[in-house]
Design a protein around this motif. Structure first.
Motif, PDB file in Angstrom:
ATOM      1  N   LEU A 176       0.808  -1.219   0.000  1.00  0.00           N
ATOM      2  CA  LEU A 176       0.000   0.000   0.000  1.00  0.00           C
ATOM      3  C   LEU A 176       0.841   1.270   0.000  1.00  0.00           C
ATOM      4  CD1 LEU A 176      -2.544  -1.139   2.759  1.00  0.00           C
ATOM      5  CD2 LEU A 176      -2.844  -1.284   0.280  1.00  0.00           C
ATOM      6  N   ILE A 177       2.157   1.139  -0.112  1.00  0.00           N
ATOM      7  CA  ILE A 177       3.028   2.317  -0.036  1.00  0.00           C
ATOM      8  C   ILE A 177       3.190   2.974  -1.406  1.00  0.00           C
ATOM      9  CG2 ILE A 177       5.399   3.100   0.365  1.00  0.00           C
ATOM     10  CD1 ILE A 177       5.640   1.017   2.564  1.00  0.00           C
ATOM     11  N   ASP A 178       2.981   4.285  -1.458  1.00  0.00           N
ATOM     12  CA  ASP A 178       3.448   5.104  -2.585  1.00  0.00           C
ATOM     13  C   ASP A 178       4.872   5.509  -2.232  1.00  0.00           C
ATOM     14  OD1 ASP A 178       1.008   4.928  -3.836  1.00  0.00           O
ATOM     15  OD2 ASP A 178       0.533   7.058  -3.733  1.00  0.00           O
ATOM     16  N   LEU A 179       5.853   4.776  -2.711  1.00  0.00           N
ATOM     17  CA  LEU A 179       7.245   5.034  -2.351  1.00  0.00           C
ATOM     18  C   LEU A 179       7.669   6.356  -2.987  1.00  0.00           C
ATOM     19  CD1 LEU A 179       9.456   3.673  -0.704  1.00  0.00           C
ATOM     20  CD2 LEU A 179      10.273   2.604  -2.804  1.00  0.00           C
ATOM     21  N   THR A 180       8.117   7.289  -2.163  1.00  0.00           N
ATOM     22  CA  THR A 180       8.163   8.697  -2.566  1.00  0.00           C
ATOM     23  C   THR A 180       9.549   9.303  -2.425  1.00  0.00           C
ATOM     24  OG1 THR A 180       5.866   8.963  -1.851  1.00  0.00           O
ATOM     25  CG2 THR A 180       7.172  10.971  -2.077  1.00  0.00           C
ATOM     26  N   THR A 181       9.940  10.109  -3.416  1.00  0.00           N
ATOM     27  CA  THR A 181      11.057  11.030  -3.244  1.00  0.00           C
ATOM     28  C   THR A 181      10.655  12.380  -3.829  1.00  0.00           C
ATOM     29  OG1 THR A 181      13.411  11.445  -3.634  1.00  0.00           O
ATOM     30  CG2 THR A 181      12.231  10.267  -5.379  1.00  0.00           C
ATOM     31  N   LEU A 182      10.660  13.400  -2.982  1.00  0.00           N
ATOM     32  CA  LEU A 182      10.243  14.749  -3.386  1.00  0.00           C
ATOM     33  C   LEU A 182      11.222  15.762  -2.806  1.00  0.00           C
ATOM     34  CD1 LEU A 182       6.392  14.384  -2.769  1.00  0.00           C
ATOM     35  CD2 LEU A 182       7.561  14.411  -4.989  1.00  0.00           C
ATOM     36  N   SER A 183      12.480  15.611  -3.184  1.00  0.00           N
ATOM     37  CA  SER A 183      13.535  16.495  -2.690  1.00  0.00           C
ATOM     38  C   SER A 183      14.077  17.355  -3.811  1.00  0.00           C
ATOM     39  CB  SER A 183      14.676  15.665  -2.085  1.00  0.00           C
ATOM     40  OG  SER A 183      14.210  14.881  -1.001  1.00  0.00           O
ATOM     41  N   GLY A 184      14.560  18.526  -3.442  1.00  0.00           N
ATOM     42  CA  GLY A 184      15.132  19.428  -4.437  1.00  0.00           C
ATOM     43  C   GLY A 184      16.387  18.889  -5.080  1.00  0.00           C
ATOM     44  N   ASP A 185      17.037  17.925  -4.412  1.00  0.00           N
ATOM     45  CA  ASP A 185      18.262  17.355  -4.970  1.00  0.00           C
ATOM     46  C   ASP A 185      18.044  15.975  -5.585  1.00  0.00           C
ATOM     47  OD1 ASP A 185      17.775  16.019  -2.623  1.00  0.00           O
ATOM     48  OD2 ASP A 185      19.820  16.201  -1.823  1.00  0.00           O
ATOM     49  N   ASP A 186      16.795  15.668  -5.959  1.00  0.00           N
ATOM     50  CA  ASP A 186      16.531  14.404  -6.654  1.00  0.00           C
ATOM     51  C   ASP A 186      17.326  14.335  -7.957  1.00  0.00           C
ATOM     52  OD1 ASP A 186      14.813  13.340  -4.795  1.00  0.00           O
ATOM     53  OD2 ASP A 186      12.982  13.995  -5.818  1.00  0.00           O
ATOM     54  N   THR A 187      17.831  13.161  -8.257  1.00  0.00           N
ATOM     55  CA  THR A 187      18.532  12.914  -9.514  1.00  0.00           C
ATOM     56  C   THR A 187      17.914  11.693 -10.180  1.00  0.00           C
ATOM     57  OG1 THR A 187      20.156  11.421  -8.508  1.00  0.00           O
ATOM     58  CG2 THR A 187      20.684  13.793  -8.521  1.00  0.00           C
ATOM     59  N   GLU A 188      18.224  11.516 -11.444  1.00  0.00           N
ATOM     60  CA  GLU A 188      17.714  10.333 -12.145  1.00  0.00           C
ATOM     61  C   GLU A 188      18.229   9.058 -11.491  1.00  0.00           C
ATOM     62  OE1 GLU A 188      18.629  10.696 -16.270  1.00  0.00           O
ATOM     63  OE2 GLU A 188      17.180  12.316 -16.606  1.00  0.00           O
ATOM     64  N   GLY A 189      19.472   9.087 -11.031  1.00  0.00           N
ATOM     65  CA  GLY A 189      20.019   7.912 -10.363  1.00  0.00           C
ATOM     66  C   GLY A 189      19.256   7.566  -9.096  1.00  0.00           C
ATOM     67  N   ARG A 190      18.907   8.578  -8.304  1.00  0.00           N
ATOM     68  CA  ARG A 190      18.143   8.328  -7.088  1.00  0.00           C
ATOM     69  C   ARG A 190      16.782   7.731  -7.416  1.00  0.00           C
ATOM     70  NH1 ARG A 190      17.098  13.160  -2.951  1.00  0.00           N
ATOM     71  NH2 ARG A 190      19.236  12.642  -2.338  1.00  0.00           N
ATOM     72  N   ALA A 220       2.987   2.080  -5.598  1.00  0.00           N
ATOM     73  CA  ALA A 220       3.321   3.037  -6.655  1.00  0.00           C
ATOM     74  C   ALA A 220       4.641   3.707  -6.288  1.00  0.00           C
ATOM     75  CB  ALA A 220       2.218   4.082  -6.823  1.00  0.00           C
ATOM     76  N   VAL A 221       5.151   4.500  -7.215  1.00  0.00           N
ATOM     77  CA  VAL A 221       6.296   5.371  -6.966  1.00  0.00           C
ATOM     78  C   VAL A 221       5.837   6.797  -7.242  1.00  0.00           C
ATOM     79  CG1 VAL A 221       8.559   6.092  -7.817  1.00  0.00           C
ATOM     80  CG2 VAL A 221       8.090   3.672  -7.425  1.00  0.00           C
ATOM     81  N   CYS A 222       6.138   7.721  -6.322  1.00  0.00           N
ATOM     82  CA  CYS A 222       5.667   9.103  -6.432  1.00  0.00           C
ATOM     83  C   CYS A 222       6.856  10.048  -6.548  1.00  0.00           C
ATOM     84  CB  CYS A 222       4.822   9.451  -5.211  1.00  0.00           C
ATOM     85  SG  CYS A 222       4.072  11.100  -5.277  1.00  0.00           S
ATOM     86  N   VAL A 223       6.860  10.880  -7.603  1.00  0.00           N
ATOM     87  CA  VAL A 223       7.988  11.769  -7.887  1.00  0.00           C
ATOM     88  C   VAL A 223       7.485  13.112  -8.409  1.00  0.00           C
ATOM     89  CG1 VAL A 223       9.591   9.882  -8.404  1.00  0.00           C
ATOM     90  CG2 VAL A 223       8.169  10.836 -10.243  1.00  0.00           C
ATOM     91  N   TYR A 224       8.414  14.063  -8.524  1.00  0.00           N
ATOM     92  CA  TYR A 224       8.122  15.318  -9.213  1.00  0.00           C
ATOM     93  C   TYR A 224       7.989  15.071 -10.713  1.00  0.00           C
ATOM     94  CZ  TYR A 224       8.986  18.583  -5.326  1.00  0.00           C
ATOM     95  OH  TYR A 224       8.911  19.306  -4.164  1.00  0.00           O
ATOM     96  N   HIS A 225       7.368  16.044 -11.404  1.00  0.00           N
ATOM     97  CA  HIS A 225       7.115  15.893 -12.831  1.00  0.00           C
ATOM     98  C   HIS A 225       8.386  15.586 -13.629  1.00  0.00           C
ATOM     99  CE1 HIS A 225       5.946  16.631 -16.953  1.00  0.00           C
ATOM    100  NE2 HIS A 225       6.911  17.525 -17.023  1.00  0.00           N
ATOM    101  N   ASP A 226       9.470  16.292 -13.354  1.00  0.00           N
ATOM    102  CA  ASP A 226      10.695  16.103 -14.141  1.00  0.00           C
ATOM    103  C   ASP A 226      11.221  14.682 -14.090  1.00  0.00           C
ATOM    104  OD1 ASP A 226      10.776  18.629 -15.096  1.00  0.00           O
ATOM    105  OD2 ASP A 226      12.573  19.271 -14.014  1.00  0.00           O
ATOM    106  N   MET A 227      10.866  13.944 -13.059  1.00  0.00           N
ATOM    107  CA  MET A 227      11.376  12.592 -12.877  1.00  0.00           C
ATOM    108  C   MET A 227      10.405  11.519 -13.367  1.00  0.00           C
ATOM    109  SD  MET A 227      14.388  12.892 -11.766  1.00  0.00           S
ATOM    110  CE  MET A 227      15.332  14.370 -11.354  1.00  0.00           C
TER     111      MET A 227
END
Length: 329
Positions: free
Chosen positions: A68-82, A111-118
């Motif tokens: 049930l987890i939306d595994l999330t990264t929403l940091s300003g320093d997100d990279t494609e590798g992360r 699910a996986v939850c990210v910013y639009h750019d990712m």
């Protein structure tokens, strides 16, 4: 056996349910909504003492929580590798040997939850897995960018392959009691999402009262939200059990009146396995087993998965591993 596999597979919201079409704004219903804060807080304060699971039962509930987890990264320093590493974790959320010993091979996050750019990176990394990509949108987290840009952002994320869109409402509409404006905004966001499913983030820590939370929940569902969600994770107060109880009961009232099930997503501050168990118990008590499936319930979280993995490893081996062995990215 097949039914158990289906239950633990990632699904799009409402895939097994008629999608909530919304309804006309009913201001009489909205005005009648109240929230007894002291009673709500008492109900939630008693939950940990009344709903406790141990040993095999606890492991089973924690495995359910992973799905049930939306595994999330929403940091300003997100990279494609992360993001690629996060997607790898979503595909294999727990050590393969641990899952094998528990008979849960193939378990993934919801699910996986990210910013639009990712979004393109995540879509490519999850290709063929059935795990959907969710994108935060509409000027996340404040929701104060020009309205036409917020609509355009939704369209861009959908075009990039996001199957779920987490939008943020304009808090000022709630704080000023402008329910028509909130309804119109939410309806426009739902229309812009098209076939992608929309989660309405209320930012409950900034709405002033539990009554406002209840009314905003109801208005967003009337406007066609597929999910209602507590927080962006960026507010000073995020998901809490009292807020969750209010939103869950709004979902129940909406279902009783319309026959449409709407999903729920607590997000922000849920980092411990024991916290996840409390939310699952609350959902089970208030809405029943049907709402404990990925199409109707999600956790918005990043570090939660690491603690659940540690607890499962302890269940199997009898020893706790170091937290750094379970990093998300």
């Amino acid at each position: 056996m097949e039914s158990h596999i289906a239950e633990r597979s990632a699904q799009l919201p409402q895939l097994a349910e008629p999608r909530n079409p919304g309804m006309e704004l009913d201001l009489d219903w909205v005005a009648a909504v109240q929230a007894n804060t002291s009673a709500i807080e008492r109900r939630c304060a008693t939950l940990p003492g009344r709903r406790s699971v141990k040993k095999d039962h606890q492991a089973a509930w924690l495995l359910k929580a992973i799905s049930l987890i939306d595994l999330t990264t929403l940091s300003g320093d997100d990279t494609e590798g992360r993001v690629r590493r996060l997607c790898a974790k979503a595909r294999q959320p727990v050590n393969a040997g641990i899952l094998r010993s528990l008979g849960m091979e193939g378990l993934t996050t919801g699910a996986v939850c990210v910013y639009h750019d990712m979004v393109p990176t995540a879509v490519k990394a999850l290709e063929g897995t059935g795990i959907p990509v969710a994108a935060v949108s509409t000027g996340f987290p404040a929701g104060l960018s020009p309205f036409h840009l917020r609509l355009a952002e939704i369209g861009e994320s959908v075009s990039a392959g996001a199957e779920e869109i987490d939008i943020v409402i304009s808090r000022r509409h709630v704080l000023t009691g402008n329910w028509q404006a909130l309804y119109d905004e939410m309806k426009a966001f739902r229309l812009a999402c098209g076939e992608a499913h929309v989660k309405a983030i209320l930012a409950t820590g900034e709405l002033g009262s539990l009554r406002n939370v209840a009314r905003a929940s109801l208005v967003c569902m009337m406007a066609g939200a597929d999910f209602i969600k507590t927080s962006t994770g960026k507010e000073s107060i995020n998901a809490t059990l009292p807020v969750s109880l209010v939103m869950i009961r709004a979902i129940r009232d909406y279902y009783d009146r319309t026959g449409y099930r709407v999903g729920y997503k607590p997000a922000g501050g849920i980092s411990k396995a024991k916290d996840a168990l409390m939310y699952l118990a609350l959902m089970k008590d208030e809405l029943g087993h049907r709402w404990l499936q990925p199409d109707l319930f999600r956790f918005g979280a990043s570090s939660l998965l690491g603690d659940i993995e540690r607890q499962l490893e302890h269940h199997v081996t009898g020893a706790y591993s170091a937290g750094y062995r379970h990093s998300m990215g």
